[in-house]
Write an enzyme that holds these catalytic residues in place. Sequence first.
Site: not given
Lengths: 290, 290
Positions: A42, A73, A97, A149, A166-167
């Site tokens: 990306q 988060q 991240d 995943g 966490d996409s």
Amino acid sequence: MGVIGIDLIKDGWFMEKGALWPGQAMSLEVAEILHHGRTKFQDLLVFRSKAYGNVLVLDGVIQCTERDEYAYQEMIAHLPLFCHPNPERVLVIGGGDGGVLREVLKHSSVKKAVLCEIDEGVIEASKKYFPAMSCSFQDERVELKIMDGAVYMKDHQDEYDIIITDSSDPIGPAEVLFEKPFYESMYRSLRDGGIVATQGECMWLHLNLITPLMASCREIYSTVEYAFTSIPTYPSGQIGVLMCAKQGCNLKEPCRSPSDEMQESFQYYNSEIHTSSFVLPEFAKRALRV
Amino acid sequence: MGVIGIDLIKDGWFMEKGALWPGQAMSLEVAEILHHGRTKFQDLLVFRSKAYGNVLVLDGVIQCTERDEYAYQEMIAHLPLFCHPNPERVLVIGGGDGGVLREVLKHSSVKKAVLCEIDEGVIEASKKYFPAMSCSFQDERVELKIMDGAVYMKDHQDEYDIIITDSSDPIGPAEVLFEKPFYESMYRSLRDGGIVATQGECMWLHLNLITPLMASCREIYSTVEYAFTSIPTYPSGQIGVLMCAKQGCNLKEPCRSPSDEMQESFQYYNSEIHTSSFVLPEFAKRALRV
């Protein structure tokens, strides 16, 4: 090909135009462009903003800013973790991240945390530009997997107490993460008593996406709920957390509370907001039948 | 002189740059400019947006859009009204768009609702471009006063069960509405058991303004609380409601519930979200000591 992040900067402002929120755009004033280029998967842009610290942008979409990242988060991590009496094994899918990992590792019960991120470029950018988020990659309980995943989970069944996905949004590499087979994979990778939490998009924008996804989840899991957190730099100022439990479980009430020391490290989560985050405005409550 | 709204439109997008939220701006794509000009007090722009219906802008700041106005209007009206056992007399200061008035009049106990708006131009614009908000001006229980709210209250002491101040931000004509003398005036205009609700700015942006204001209120009122509502087109996607009660009162728990018919007319408020709207993220809880 996704959107090129740097193309959204004009006259010193980044304007987050996107196909999933037509006609509206969060705009942030740019102080300095720190990085732009394409990873294997990306477009990746990092800029220093005037008001929100460093900002990570993937395919033109804001992923996190240093100023408000904790609101997301903390909630996507602690909502499931505080609902589990003894979370030992945690899988984070995406989350390159490192922010979710940082929160997961605050729980002393956690013996192992696997981060499965498909795009190593995100991890590298975080290590360089987001030190407060990438601070936990070196923790000895962490195992890093650079892979899909869904593929990882095939070989890891009945193994995790908590899975957090966490996409990014369901356009581009994360599209499959919003489909029923992925939720079936997570179900199989959970141990008994296991809980899933996933990035649940925005009730102001995406009820047409959230409603059928929750219906699918209800065919798989015993308990399915929807919570939200307030965060200025996500579209419409908030984002949801979709939660599923393998066995019946009251996800709205945490079964553990943070210690004083742990609570002091939080900027958003507390036991009261855990419960209140599941209380939805009438329009969303009606649509999602919660 | 405030900001000229039309100057914030470029390349077909309105970008809400503002001194109170430096470095960030909600941007809305413009379909058509419906009105722009100066009222006696401020710059007034109305445009039809591509995604949020008609949008009212005063001095460059979005006041409401047809798509999400209910999130604010319902909460600032029903939070105080459902905390009062029998609200008969209601004063709305500001609120010239009529949205708060519309919600107030849903309570059958209300015998009289005075709207005191300093700027007749806002009422005129709402009547023309926001029919769903200005629908209640003709209700026989309504009295319209085109004047300064503080001046009005001098001659109306010990008179109201509920006072709602639906103001713009503390730059320009609404500045005095965020100062202690105005809260003292409201106190004097309340009857015993009376409750005040005011536009409380945003905890993500203005804790430096909200914290001292709440401290002042605590010197005047028996109970002072802070709630919030989620709304995409206000800066950072949410706005607060500051609530004060003349006598001790649990503002977090409504003492009445909407009838089924009334609840059906709501898109945001319900009894559960009443309570949860007072539960603040940790950073705000600490700063506001709630």
